[in-house]
Design a protein around this motif. Structure first.
Motif, PDB file in Angstrom:
ATOM      1  N   LEU A 266      -4.797   3.952   0.119  1.00  0.00           N
ATOM      2  CA  LEU A 266      -4.468   4.374  -1.096  1.00  0.00           C
ATOM      3  C   LEU A 266      -2.818   3.695  -1.199  1.00  0.00           C
ATOM      4  O   LEU A 266      -1.958   3.568  -2.185  1.00  0.00           O
ATOM      5  CB  LEU A 266      -4.413   5.920  -1.253  1.00  0.00           C
ATOM      6  CG  LEU A 266      -3.580   6.605  -2.507  1.00  0.00           C
ATOM      7  CD1 LEU A 266      -4.592   6.718  -3.405  1.00  0.00           C
ATOM      8  CD2 LEU A 266      -2.992   8.123  -2.143  1.00  0.00           C
ATOM      9  N   ILE A 267      -2.181   3.827   0.005  1.00  0.00           N
ATOM     10  CA  ILE A 267      -0.783   3.548   0.159  1.00  0.00           C
ATOM     11  C   ILE A 267      -0.493   2.105  -0.227  1.00  0.00           C
ATOM     12  O   ILE A 267       0.204   1.771  -1.087  1.00  0.00           O
ATOM     13  CB  ILE A 267      -0.334   3.762   1.554  1.00  0.00           C
ATOM     14  CG1 ILE A 267      -0.195   5.470   1.832  1.00  0.00           C
ATOM     15  CG2 ILE A 267       1.270   3.164   1.693  1.00  0.00           C
ATOM     16  CD1 ILE A 267       0.240   5.777   3.162  1.00  0.00           C
ATOM     17  N   GLN A 268      -1.363   1.196   0.186  1.00  0.00           N
ATOM     18  CA  GLN A 268      -1.206  -0.143  -0.158  1.00  0.00           C
ATOM     19  C   GLN A 268      -1.711  -0.610  -1.598  1.00  0.00           C
ATOM     20  O   GLN A 268      -1.071  -1.295  -2.424  1.00  0.00           O
ATOM     21  CB  GLN A 268      -2.407  -0.930   0.823  1.00  0.00           C
ATOM     22  CG  GLN A 268      -2.270  -2.497   0.799  1.00  0.00           C
ATOM     23  CD  GLN A 268      -0.866  -2.831   1.542  1.00  0.00           C
ATOM     24  OE1 GLN A 268      -0.116  -2.262   2.291  1.00  0.00           O
ATOM     25  NE2 GLN A 268      -0.089  -3.946   0.945  1.00  0.00           N
ATOM     26  N   LYS A 269      -2.557   0.322  -2.116  1.00  0.00           N
ATOM     27  CA  LYS A 269      -3.140   0.110  -3.591  1.00  0.00           C
ATOM     28  C   LYS A 269      -2.099   0.388  -4.404  1.00  0.00           C
ATOM     29  O   LYS A 269      -1.952  -0.186  -5.518  1.00  0.00           O
ATOM     30  CB  LYS A 269      -4.271   1.038  -3.769  1.00  0.00           C
ATOM     31  CG  LYS A 269      -5.156   0.696  -5.039  1.00  0.00           C
ATOM     32  CD  LYS A 269      -6.241   1.572  -5.083  1.00  0.00           C
ATOM     33  CE  LYS A 269      -6.987   1.420  -6.462  1.00  0.00           C
ATOM     34  NZ  LYS A 269      -8.295   2.241  -6.526  1.00  0.00           N
ATOM     35  N   TYR A 270      -1.367   1.513  -4.078  1.00  0.00           N
ATOM     36  CA  TYR A 270      -0.425   1.974  -4.945  1.00  0.00           C
ATOM     37  C   TYR A 270       1.135   1.494  -4.530  1.00  0.00           C
ATOM     38  O   TYR A 270       1.920   2.352  -4.877  1.00  0.00           O
ATOM     39  CB  TYR A 270      -0.444   3.604  -5.264  1.00  0.00           C
ATOM     40  CG  TYR A 270      -1.743   3.859  -6.298  1.00  0.00           C
ATOM     41  CD1 TYR A 270      -1.665   3.644  -7.729  1.00  0.00           C
ATOM     42  CD2 TYR A 270      -2.785   4.225  -5.664  1.00  0.00           C
ATOM     43  CE1 TYR A 270      -2.916   3.701  -8.529  1.00  0.00           C
ATOM     44  CE2 TYR A 270      -3.907   4.556  -6.384  1.00  0.00           C
ATOM     45  CZ  TYR A 270      -4.019   4.244  -7.711  1.00  0.00           C
ATOM     46  OH  TYR A 270      -5.236   4.415  -8.347  1.00  0.00           O
ATOM     47  N   LYS A 271       1.303   0.707  -3.766  1.00  0.00           N
ATOM     48  CA  LYS A 271       2.584   0.122  -3.219  1.00  0.00           C
ATOM     49  C   LYS A 271       3.577   0.111  -4.389  1.00  0.00           C
ATOM     50  O   LYS A 271       4.676   0.282  -3.997  1.00  0.00           O
ATOM     51  CB  LYS A 271       2.120  -1.262  -2.502  1.00  0.00           C
ATOM     52  CG  LYS A 271       3.384  -2.023  -1.836  1.00  0.00           C
ATOM     53  CD  LYS A 271       2.843  -3.300  -1.448  1.00  0.00           C
ATOM     54  CE  LYS A 271       3.899  -4.051  -0.731  1.00  0.00           C
ATOM     55  NZ  LYS A 271       3.516  -5.228  -0.022  1.00  0.00           N
ATOM     56  N   ASP A 272       3.205  -0.447  -5.409  1.00  0.00           N
ATOM     57  CA  ASP A 272       4.302  -0.966  -6.438  1.00  0.00           C
ATOM     58  C   ASP A 272       4.810   0.291  -7.040  1.00  0.00           C
ATOM     59  O   ASP A 272       5.970   0.414  -7.559  1.00  0.00           O
ATOM     60  CB  ASP A 272       3.786  -1.891  -7.318  1.00  0.00           C
ATOM     61  CG  ASP A 272       3.431  -3.287  -6.524  1.00  0.00           C
ATOM     62  OD1 ASP A 272       4.186  -3.670  -5.675  1.00  0.00           O
ATOM     63  OD2 ASP A 272       2.617  -3.901  -7.451  1.00  0.00           O
ATOM     64  N   GLU A 273       4.039   1.351  -6.909  1.00  0.00           N
ATOM     65  CA  GLU A 273       4.444   2.631  -7.576  1.00  0.00           C
ATOM     66  C   GLU A 273       4.974   3.666  -6.604  1.00  0.00           C
ATOM     67  O   GLU A 273       5.897   4.559  -6.932  1.00  0.00           O
ATOM     68  CB  GLU A 273       3.342   3.458  -8.442  1.00  0.00           C
ATOM     69  CG  GLU A 273       2.673   2.714  -9.461  1.00  0.00           C
ATOM     70  CD  GLU A 273       1.449   3.412 -10.127  1.00  0.00           C
ATOM     71  OE1 GLU A 273       1.503   4.596 -10.062  1.00  0.00           O
ATOM     72  OE2 GLU A 273       0.422   2.749 -10.325  1.00  0.00           O
ATOM     73  N   ILE A 274       5.119   3.278  -5.377  1.00  0.00           N
ATOM     74  CA  ILE A 274       5.671   4.421  -4.448  1.00  0.00           C
ATOM     75  C   ILE A 274       6.908   3.856  -4.158  1.00  0.00           C
ATOM     76  O   ILE A 274       7.359   2.784  -3.992  1.00  0.00           O
ATOM     77  CB  ILE A 274       4.588   4.237  -3.082  1.00  0.00           C
ATOM     78  CG1 ILE A 274       3.539   4.714  -3.294  1.00  0.00           C
ATOM     79  CG2 ILE A 274       5.452   4.902  -1.938  1.00  0.00           C
ATOM     80  CD1 ILE A 274       2.389   4.539  -2.141  1.00  0.00           C
ATOM     81  N   GLU A 275       8.008   4.836  -4.301  1.00  0.00           N
ATOM     82  CA  GLU A 275       9.242   4.701  -4.024  1.00  0.00           C
ATOM     83  C   GLU A 275       9.925   4.521  -2.751  1.00  0.00           C
ATOM     84  O   GLU A 275      10.787   3.860  -2.596  1.00  0.00           O
ATOM     85  CB  GLU A 275       9.920   5.815  -5.010  1.00  0.00           C
ATOM     86  CG  GLU A 275       9.643   6.179  -6.458  1.00  0.00           C
ATOM     87  CD  GLU A 275      10.101   7.367  -6.895  1.00  0.00           C
ATOM     88  OE1 GLU A 275      10.752   8.118  -6.260  1.00  0.00           O
ATOM     89  OE2 GLU A 275       9.523   7.807  -8.056  1.00  0.00           O
ATOM     90  N   ASN A 276       8.975   5.152  -1.840  1.00  0.00           N
ATOM     91  CA  ASN A 276       9.627   4.906  -0.512  1.00  0.00           C
ATOM     92  C   ASN A 276       8.614   4.178   0.225  1.00  0.00           C
ATOM     93  O   ASN A 276       8.220   4.700   1.346  1.00  0.00           O
ATOM     94  CB  ASN A 276      10.059   6.323  -0.009  1.00  0.00           C
ATOM     95  CG  ASN A 276       8.647   7.215   0.089  1.00  0.00           C
ATOM     96  OD1 ASN A 276       7.913   6.935  -0.516  1.00  0.00           O
ATOM     97  ND2 ASN A 276       8.788   8.104   1.024  1.00  0.00           N
ATOM     98  N   TYR A 277       8.142   2.964   0.060  1.00  0.00           N
ATOM     99  CA  TYR A 277       6.952   2.328   0.538  1.00  0.00           C
ATOM    100  C   TYR A 277       7.347   1.975   1.867  1.00  0.00           C
ATOM    101  O   TYR A 277       6.536   1.885   3.249  1.00  0.00           O
ATOM    102  CB  TYR A 277       6.585   1.182  -0.167  1.00  0.00           C
ATOM    103  CG  TYR A 277       5.464   0.380   0.422  1.00  0.00           C
ATOM    104  CD1 TYR A 277       4.058   0.949   0.659  1.00  0.00           C
ATOM    105  CD2 TYR A 277       5.895  -0.725   1.078  1.00  0.00           C
ATOM    106  CE1 TYR A 277       3.274   0.006   1.444  1.00  0.00           C
ATOM    107  CE2 TYR A 277       4.904  -1.649   1.867  1.00  0.00           C
ATOM    108  CZ  TYR A 277       3.663  -1.278   2.015  1.00  0.00           C
ATOM    109  OH  TYR A 277       2.592  -1.914   2.728  1.00  0.00           O
ATOM    110  N   ASP A 278       8.715   1.439   2.175  1.00  0.00           N
ATOM    111  CA  ASP A 278       9.196   0.888   3.549  1.00  0.00           C
ATOM    112  C   ASP A 278       9.244   1.938   4.391  1.00  0.00           C
ATOM    113  O   ASP A 278       9.029   1.810   5.521  1.00  0.00           O
ATOM    114  CB  ASP A 278      10.417   0.359   3.223  1.00  0.00           C
ATOM    115  CG  ASP A 278      10.543  -1.113   2.589  1.00  0.00           C
ATOM    116  OD1 ASP A 278       9.579  -1.594   2.458  1.00  0.00           O
ATOM    117  OD2 ASP A 278      11.498  -1.541   1.965  1.00  0.00           O
TER     118      ASP A 278
END
Length: 803
Positions: A266-278
């Protein structure tokens, strides 16, 4: 009379047994069979320690007795010889593992023979013998052809010291089971075996077996079958649903946040919407350095990161709830996502308290913050909408029905058991008979091309990246595809040590067969193993794996029984004299060679069986060894009082029959310690009497023979008791003669026991009352009162009523 010299006597009889093949089992026999099995050892450079003979002697005793009871007994021995220790030794000392293995086996075999075990050495096997591992490879090919062996890219437990991937079963307390090094996580392409396909059968079929309770419990817990529900949590503003598995769907109203694995897709799939991906990615990188054990250890401090930009919807409350990642959730278990109910789960509660998350109790009186009661298995539901007021059990079934009816979830069964990580990136193991073709994918070798031999290599050292030493052998690796004939590459991983031990008990039934792993006739006659003894440490490793392989072979018609072992027992460890586990570093290791040299093999056998309860750990005692040696010397001296006579002495009749009964039953139930105590008592009776018949001595020697076979064979010959002892029949007992004529019964006064009296069994009431009245305590308890009634229950109790 000659002096007792065990070294001479024991060598003499060991040579005799070898020459006459005394313990050879026959495949074409009309006799009833008995198949006794002990776990075959790994032939390490250290040789046997005194822990090895304990289980071997226990089943040797049973095997020797069964032979004299007229059964065709198979008691085999072999070598589980592939594996890391030999390879590591070879690397360090620049000696080929095959040479190391050969030398170690010679040493082990010499030690075993010196202790006088009744193994059928004509059936000796060695897992590193190509004629053996040909069939290990054959079984793998059948697993592959039936879709139970597959290749998968996956995070594995990696031992930096052994440079090898480990199955979950090989990780103990977060460390490598073999070397103790802390295990880390790595992603590698691995061969896997679908043991999970057999999970239900591995549980259910335990009910038909005679396994000790702790073995059954460990296997069931490891498989970890749990019934519950999958629940679908929607992602806010997305069609995506997060699936969680829970055994407690009744607590869903208390689910105030979700936790997913840091590796969740899920994290990779919505990478662009996640504000704290890093931030999430950095946390994931730290987590990957930990083993599964470290990640799930309950006592550690909770860590995690909230996923900013994504929210979940609780399907029952319809409230938005946050989604976190945390190391305690694994992708390899369940769905890699959980609903957190902090009011009723310790781990969730600690996490919620640390990160200031909502806590909503939904079971009356069982909030984990209320230390007085944290039991969630009973109680009434609160704050739970449609479940309010229901008892827990009813609430669980009601919620499952509701979820299914409204397409919010489904009834489901989950397992803790994972598929078996089967490949190892090392040299000293069975080559996996698969090639990889760009055109055809993974292709099995033809069965006619087995065995695929392990090639010679100059350097056994695996690379730091974890590639097998075989990968460097381009001439061996580069081959042609068995299917299309185009260039292909051999699999360079080898099988784990558990491969050869997963079916070795079958090969013992027909070890020299070149056409099959064993003939149908041999398997039909010998299987299942009647009695298998082994260490508790192998309950969730070898024992589970071999049951899986056997069930598969049953399914494809190779074997005739669905289970390999009818009975499983386990032994306690022999500790050092300081009550600690024996190890070189502690300086408390006892070498059995020293005991055999100084006291004799029969003394070692006798002591290891007399030392205590077979199932429990016991400390080694040099004084105990000396005591057993003294007992055998007293036995040796009994020859001085033997006189002619083909019947039991009249005054020893009862004691001999009682001894036959007790010793027989004790051997059968692994209670050799009490059997030996009985024989010590009988030998004392012999000595006290000062004269025994040959028939008295025959019975005694046969009963002692399974424990101390050398001295008893020698005494049989010295006393000219006829033939050789091991060819004699086991003595039988007369039940009537085992019952003591003298018994003790209590005497009651007005219902209270005041003293006991000794009477002859089945004495008449008048005689019993007379004996009671003659006791000085009788008048004292009457104390001037009138005796109004005398009630005698034969052989049980005498009750006197006074007023």
């Amino acid at each position: 009379m000659n002096k007792y010299t065990p070294n001479e006597i024991e060598k003499k009889w060991q040579d005799y047994w070898d020459e006459h093949e005394t313990f050879k089992a026959e495949n074409d026999s009309d006799k009833e069979k008995f198949y006794a099995l002990v776990e075959f050892p790994y032939p390490s450079g250290q040789g046997l320690h005194v822990g090895h003979p304990r289980p071997y002697t226990a089943l040797d005793i049973v095997s020797r007795m069964k032979r004299m009871q007229g059964l065709n007994v198979l008691y085999p021995m072999g070598w589980d010889a592939f594996g890391l220790p030999t390879e590591n030794y070879a690397i360090k000392n620049k000696i080929h593992p095959a040479i190391v293995t050969k030398n170690n086996i010679e040493h082990f075999k010499k030690q075993l023979k010196s202790i006088g075990f009744s193994f059928d050495w004509s059936r000796e096997i060695n897992t590193t013998d190509p004629e053996y591992y040909k069939w290990t490879q054959w079984i793998f090919l059948q697993l592959f052809k039936h879709g139970l062996a597959y290749k998968k890219e996956m995070p594995i437990n990696w031992c930096p010291s052994c440079k090898v991937g480990l199955s979950n079963e090989e990780v103990v307390g977060g460390n490598c089971e073999r070397c103790g090094e802390e295990v880390v996580r790595r992603v590698k392409s691995q061969w896997m075996l679908k043991i999970t396909e057999y999970a239900d059968r591995l549980i259910e079929d335990l009910d038909d077996l005679d396994f000790i309770d702790r073995v059954v419990t460990q296997q069931k817990n490891w498989i970890g079958k749990s019934e519950g529900a999958s629940i679908f949590f929607s992602l806010k503003d997305h069609k995506e649903k997060l699936e969680v598995f829970t055994t407690r769907p009744d607590t869903i109203y208390g689910a105030t946040y979700m936790v997913i694995s840091p590796e969740h897709p899920l994290i990779q799939k919505y990478k662009d919407e996640i504000e704290n991906y890093d931030e999430l990615n950095s946390y994931k990188e730290e987590v990957e350095k930990k083993s599964d054990f470290e990640r799930t250890e309950l006592s550690k401090e909770k860590t995690g990161v909230e996923i900013k930009g994504l929210k979940a919807i609780n399907p029952l409350t319809e409230k938005e709830i946050p989604i976190w990642i945390s190391d305690y959730v694994l992708m390899s278990y369940g769905t890699g996502a959980i609903m957190a109910v902090p009011a009723h789960d310790d781990r969730d509660y600690e996490f919620a308290k640390k990160f200031n998350l909502d806590i909503v109790p939904v079971i009356e009186g069982s909030n984990v913050s209320e230390s007085a009661n944290t039991d969630t298995s009973t109680g009434k539901m609160i704050n739970s909408g449609i479940l309010d007021g229901l008892e827990v059990k009813k609430a669980i079934s009601t919620m499952i029905d509701y979820l299914v009816e409204h397409n919010l979830g489904e009834k489901k069964i989950n397992y803790k058991l994972r598929d078996w990580v089967f490949s190892r990136q090392r040299y000293w193991g069975e080559p996996i008979p698969i090639v990889h073709c760009e055109e055809c994918g993974y292709v099995p070798l033809s069965e006619e091309d087995l065995p695929l031999l392990l090639p010679e290599v100059e350097n056994y050292e695996p690379t730091d990246s974890g590639e097998s030493p075989l990968s460097k052998m381009t001439d061996w690796v580069n081959t042609t595809c068995p299917k299309c004939g185009k260039p292909a590459k051999r699999e360079t991983d080898t099988m784990p040590q558990w491969a050869g031990s997963s079916w070795y008990f079958l090969r013992y039934t027909d070890p020299h067969n070149n056409e099959a792993l064993a003939s149908k006739d041999a398997l039909d006659y010998w299987m299942p193993v009647d009695w298998y003894n082994g260490g508790m440490e192998h309950t969730t490793l070898h024992l589970l794996y071999s049951r899986f392989w056997h069930k598969f072979l049953y399914d494809i018609g190779v074997v005739n029984t669905k289970e390999p072992y009818q009975k499983r027992t386990s032994h306690g460890m022999i500790l050092g004299g300081n009550n600690e586990k024996m190890s070189k570093s502690r300086g408390n290791v006892v070498n059995p060679d020293d005991i055999v040299r100084d006291y004799g093999a029969d003394t070692l056998r006798c002591y290891e069986m007399f030392i205590g309860d077979f199932e429990k750990p016991v400390p080694w005692s040099e004084n105990g060894v000396k005591g057993c040696r003294r007992f055998l010397e007293r036995v040796w001296n009994l020859q001085e009082i033997v006189v002619d006579g083909d019947k039991y002495s009249e005054d020893l009749l009862s004691e001999i029959h009682k001894s036959i009964k007790k010793v027989t039953n004790d051997y059968e139930n692994l209670k050799s310690n009490t059997a030996i105590a009985q024989l010590m008592s009988l030998s004392n009776e012999f000595s006290d009497k000062g004269k025994i018949t040959k028939e008295d001595f025959r019975a005694f020697l046969i009963l002692l023979n399974p424990v101390a076979p050398h001295i008893t064979e020698e005494l049989w010959q010295v006393c000219d008791l006829g033939g050789v002892l091991n060819e004699m029949s086991w003595p039988e007992y007369n039940e009537e003669l085992t019952i003591d004529n003298k018994i003790e019964i209590p005497v009651q006064f007005n219902g209270k026991v005041r003293f006991t009296i000794e009477i002859n069994r089945d004495s008449l009431q008048d005689e019993v009352i007379k004996i009671a009245e003659s006791n000085e305590l009788f008048e004292k308890n009457v104390d001037g009162k009138n005796v109004v009634k005398k009630i005698y229950i034969p052989n049980k109790i005498l009750n006197i009523v006074v007023k």
